[in-house]
Design a protein around this motif. Structure first.
Motif, PDB file in Angstrom:
ATOM      1  N   ALA A 228      -4.461 -34.133 -25.792  1.00  0.00           N
ATOM      2  CA  ALA A 228      -3.122 -34.352 -26.340  1.00  0.00           C
ATOM      3  C   ALA A 228      -2.118 -34.506 -25.201  1.00  0.00           C
ATOM      4  O   ALA A 228      -1.224 -35.368 -25.246  1.00  0.00           O
ATOM      5  CB  ALA A 228      -2.721 -33.190 -27.243  1.00  0.00           C
ATOM      6  N   VAL A 229      -2.270 -33.696 -24.166  1.00  0.00           N
ATOM      7  CA  VAL A 229      -1.415 -33.815 -22.976  1.00  0.00           C
ATOM      8  C   VAL A 229      -1.597 -35.193 -22.338  1.00  0.00           C
ATOM      9  O   VAL A 229      -0.631 -35.848 -21.935  1.00  0.00           O
ATOM     10  CB  VAL A 229      -1.742 -32.702 -21.955  1.00  0.00           C
ATOM     11  N   PHE A 230      -2.840 -35.634 -22.263  1.00  0.00           N
ATOM     12  CA  PHE A 230      -3.140 -36.950 -21.685  1.00  0.00           C
ATOM     13  C   PHE A 230      -2.410 -38.057 -22.451  1.00  0.00           C
ATOM     14  O   PHE A 230      -1.932 -39.036 -21.869  1.00  0.00           O
ATOM     15  CB  PHE A 230      -4.648 -37.190 -21.721  1.00  0.00           C
TER      16      PHE A 230
ATOM     17  N   ASN B 137       3.802 -38.078 -18.934  1.00  0.00           N
ATOM     18  CA  ASN B 137       4.033 -39.207 -18.033  1.00  0.00           C
ATOM     19  C   ASN B 137       3.610 -38.918 -16.599  1.00  0.00           C
ATOM     20  O   ASN B 137       3.437 -39.841 -15.801  1.00  0.00           O
ATOM     21  CB  ASN B 137       5.520 -39.587 -18.044  1.00  0.00           C
ATOM     22  N   ASP B 138       3.459 -37.644 -16.272  1.00  0.00           N
ATOM     23  CA  ASP B 138       3.054 -37.254 -14.916  1.00  0.00           C
ATOM     24  C   ASP B 138       1.653 -37.806 -14.630  1.00  0.00           C
ATOM     25  O   ASP B 138       0.674 -37.426 -15.272  1.00  0.00           O
ATOM     26  CB  ASP B 138       3.057 -35.729 -14.809  1.00  0.00           C
ATOM     27  N   LYS B 139       1.565 -38.710 -13.635  1.00  0.00           N
ATOM     28  CA  LYS B 139       0.294 -39.402 -13.370  1.00  0.00           C
ATOM     29  C   LYS B 139      -0.802 -38.453 -12.892  1.00  0.00           C
ATOM     30  O   LYS B 139      -1.977 -38.615 -13.228  1.00  0.00           O
ATOM     31  CB  LYS B 139       0.519 -40.498 -12.335  1.00  0.00           C
ATOM     32  N   LYS B 140      -0.405 -37.459 -12.104  1.00  0.00           N
ATOM     33  CA  LYS B 140      -1.406 -36.527 -11.581  1.00  0.00           C
ATOM     34  C   LYS B 140      -2.037 -35.716 -12.705  1.00  0.00           C
ATOM     35  O   LYS B 140      -3.266 -35.627 -12.821  1.00  0.00           O
ATOM     36  CB  LYS B 140      -0.765 -35.590 -10.555  1.00  0.00           C
TER      37      LYS B 140
ATOM     38  N   ALA C 107      -6.203 -34.569 -16.857  1.00  0.00           N
ATOM     39  CA  ALA C 107      -6.402 -34.304 -18.279  1.00  0.00           C
ATOM     40  C   ALA C 107      -7.488 -35.164 -18.898  1.00  0.00           C
ATOM     41  O   ALA C 107      -8.235 -34.702 -19.768  1.00  0.00           O
ATOM     42  CB  ALA C 107      -5.090 -34.488 -19.037  1.00  0.00           C
ATOM     43  N   SER C 108      -7.597 -36.408 -18.470  1.00  0.00           N
ATOM     44  CA  SER C 108      -8.581 -37.311 -19.078  1.00  0.00           C
ATOM     45  C   SER C 108     -10.008 -36.796 -18.891  1.00  0.00           C
ATOM     46  O   SER C 108     -10.782 -36.729 -19.854  1.00  0.00           O
ATOM     47  CB  SER C 108      -8.445 -38.719 -18.495  1.00  0.00           C
TER      48      SER C 108
ATOM     49  N   ALA D 187       9.306 -28.677 -26.402  1.00  0.00           N
ATOM     50  CA  ALA D 187       9.600 -28.374 -24.997  1.00  0.00           C
ATOM     51  C   ALA D 187      10.471 -29.456 -24.377  1.00  0.00           C
ATOM     52  O   ALA D 187      11.386 -29.174 -23.591  1.00  0.00           O
ATOM     53  CB  ALA D 187       8.297 -28.220 -24.217  1.00  0.00           C
ATOM     54  N   ALA D 188      10.197 -30.723 -24.747  1.00  0.00           N
ATOM     55  CA  ALA D 188      10.983 -31.840 -24.215  1.00  0.00           C
ATOM     56  C   ALA D 188      12.432 -31.763 -24.692  1.00  0.00           C
ATOM     57  O   ALA D 188      13.370 -32.021 -23.927  1.00  0.00           O
ATOM     58  CB  ALA D 188      10.353 -33.160 -24.643  1.00  0.00           C
ATOM     59  N   LYS D 189      12.636 -31.396 -25.962  1.00  0.00           N
ATOM     60  CA  LYS D 189      13.996 -31.264 -26.500  1.00  0.00           C
ATOM     61  C   LYS D 189      14.766 -30.156 -25.784  1.00  0.00           C
ATOM     62  O   LYS D 189      15.956 -30.283 -25.502  1.00  0.00           O
ATOM     63  CB  LYS D 189      13.935 -30.980 -28.000  1.00  0.00           C
ATOM     64  N   LYS D 190      14.072 -29.046 -25.489  1.00  0.00           N
ATOM     65  CA  LYS D 190      14.718 -27.946 -24.784  1.00  0.00           C
ATOM     66  C   LYS D 190      15.145 -28.366 -23.388  1.00  0.00           C
ATOM     67  O   LYS D 190      16.220 -28.002 -22.906  1.00  0.00           O
ATOM     68  CB  LYS D 190      13.767 -26.747 -24.711  1.00  0.00           C
ATOM     69  N   GLU D 191      14.257 -29.133 -22.723  1.00  0.00           N
ATOM     70  CA  GLU D 191      14.599 -29.613 -21.384  1.00  0.00           C
ATOM     71  C   GLU D 191      15.804 -30.547 -21.420  1.00  0.00           C
ATOM     72  O   GLU D 191      16.691 -30.472 -20.553  1.00  0.00           O
ATOM     73  CB  GLU D 191      13.387 -30.342 -20.772  1.00  0.00           C
ATOM     74  N   GLN D 192      15.828 -31.422 -22.404  1.00  0.00           N
ATOM     75  CA  GLN D 192      16.959 -32.346 -22.534  1.00  0.00           C
ATOM     76  C   GLN D 192      18.272 -31.590 -22.816  1.00  0.00           C
ATOM     77  O   GLN D 192      19.315 -31.883 -22.254  1.00  0.00           O
ATOM     78  CB  GLN D 192      16.691 -33.343 -23.665  1.00  0.00           C
TER      79      GLN D 192
END
Length: 480
Positions: free
Chosen positions: A363-365, A369-372, A377-378, A469-474
């Motif tokens: 799901a993270v994969f 957007n973080d390439k590393k 994750a894959s 988590a993304a909404k909290k960061e925004q």
């Protein structure tokens, strides 16, 4: 690739060469024993492109670099630190000195049982094949395969004999491995195991009925009666007896003259340990082992989906501590007493947890957007689905936190589901998608459904938590 530069950056992030007391590497990881893990600059390690993940376990701090890279970086690291090249066993022993008593006990059990797992797995899987051949209603309504095809009945009987061997003579395997771990002669340990399953003794599996009928055979020696009972399929009695044997041997070697050592030490070691085993150690630990097994089975059978959910919820956190290795001893006992227990309920729960960890990582994969992290994750997600969760848990899920929460949620829900149907395994194996071959035939359908539930719940929960988590960061960015 500049391996010397990678090694230098890792060394700086670890707090310098004075913070490293031992170092080795396996196929993919640096295995390090650090003087003070609080000096680690985790943020610096996480930013390194070549570092695929890190975790601390068993007194070791491990850095995942991947095959082909880890050995080159290790060579440069030894040059920078001045440390001599060490084996993973040397580092493992060095790390063990930093463990607390509970961790040492877990490591002890792991050291004893991990070497004999292949034999148990082979026997268990053969038992699974026998069950497929003999189970009614699996392929044909009201009939088994040997009912429909009598010509394969002897094949099933042959496979059953092969399957039972490792469990019937389990004390020999444990005696060898445990005595070696306790510092004694492993061949004397194996001999002790043979003594405990000698055919002249009452078969251990018939002890209960013989006790009820008052038909237990005994040795009558100078007015003392010693029960002539075997210890087939037991774990605790042979563990305790192996410890006594190793310590007895070590004691005798200190005081017996070297000229008589090879003659008297083995003789007295086996005789003394054998007497203690059949008079005190065996009967006491047999009762303790039966209580432990019966207690676990009772807990599983009576707590239902609540107990299953709790076990599924805490399984991954237990893996983080390394204490899951202690389950091997319990599972071995459950499988050895298959007629009474019906198999192991621990393995299916472990499989649900592993599948959930893989689903959360995938799901993270899908969303990050973080390439590393995406690259890690894959591969890590697929590895977890196949039963290997360390890269997934330590490289992705614990680092981001929300995937780990998603994973243990999926594990709890799916473990509760399979508990309702009393899903049990007849063998140890890869606790994940391939684990289906280790499952009792009548439990295969709910096991598969459980894995689907585990994957979906963990995957969806992780995505929901990621968006939150993304909404909290925004919101935090706007507020700043």
């Amino acid at each position: 690739m500049k391996y010397d530069q990678i090694a230098k950056e890792i060394l700086e992030a670890l707090g310098g060469k004075d913070n490293i007391s031992a170092a080795a590497h396996c196929a993919t990881r640096l295995r390090l024993v650090l003087n003070d893990e609080s000096k680690i600059n985790q943020e610096a390690l996480d930013k390194m492109d070549d570092v695929k993940g890190t975790f601390s376990t068993g007194g070791q701090f491990q850095i995942i670099l991947g095959s082909g890279t880890v050995n080159k970086v290790y060579q440069e690291l030894t040059k920078l630190t001045g440390l001599q090249e060490m084996s993973t066993k040397d580092v493992k022993d060095a790390g063990a000195k930093k463990l607390n008593p509970i961790q040492r006990l877990v490591k002890l059990l792991s050291d004893i049982f991990v070497p004999i797992i292949p034999a148990i797995v082979a026997g268990g899987l053969l038992m699974g094949i026998n069950n497929v051949l003999t189970a009614k209603d699996l392929f044909i309504e009201g009939r088994s395969l040997i009912d429909a095809y009598p010509e394969i009945a002897d094949l099933a009987a042959l496979i059953n004999t092969f399957a039972n061997a490792a469990f019937v003579f389990l004390p020999i395997l444990i005696g060898f491995s445990a005595t070696q771990r306790f510092g004694g002669n492993p061949y004397l340990g194996a001999t002790l195991g043979m003594l405990m399953v000698h055919p002249d003794l009452l078969n251990g599996w018939g002890y209960g009925s013989a006790l009820a009928n008052g038909e237990i055979p005994v040795w009558s020696i100078f007015g003392f009666e010693i029960e002539k009972v075997g210890y087939q399929g037991t774990v605790l009695p042979v563990l305790a007896a192996s410890f006594i044997l190793a310590k007895t041997e070590q004691f005798l070697r200190k005081y017996i003259p070297s000229a008589l050592d090879n003659l008297l030490t083995p003789l007295l070691t086996i005789f003394i340990t054998g007497i203690l085993t059949f008079t005190a150690v065996g009967p006491i630990t047999r009762s303790a082992g039966n209580l432990l097994t019966d207690g676990l089975v009772w807990l599983y059978d009576t707590t239902g989906l609540i107990g299953g959910a709790l076990f599924g919820l805490v399984y991954a956190p237990i893996v983080i501590t390394g204490m899951h290795h202690s389950f091997i001893a319990v599972e071995t006992q459950l499988l050895a007493e298959f007629a009474k227990t019906g198999g192991s309920f621990i393995f299916p729960v472990a499989a649900m947890s592993n599948v959930a960890q893989g689903a959360a990582t995938l799901a993270v994969f899908m969303i990050i957007n973080d390439k590393k992290i995406k690259g890690i994750a894959s591969a890590a997600g697929i590895s977890a689905l196949l039963g290997i969760t360390e890269p997934s848990m330590f490289g992705v899920n614990l680092k981001l936190r929300y995937p780990f929460i998603g994973a243990i949620t999926g594990a709890a829900v799916s473990a509760a589901f399979i508990t309702i149907f009393k899903v049990k395994a007849v063998a140890l194996g890869a606790a994940g998608l391939p684990g289906i071959i280790s499952i009792r035939p009548d439990s295969i359908a709910p096991y598969v459904i459980g894995m689907v539930i585990s994957f979906i719940v963990a995957f969806v929960t992780t995505i929901i938590l990621a968006k939150r988590a993304a909404k909290k960061e925004q919101a935090a960015e706007k507020a700043s």
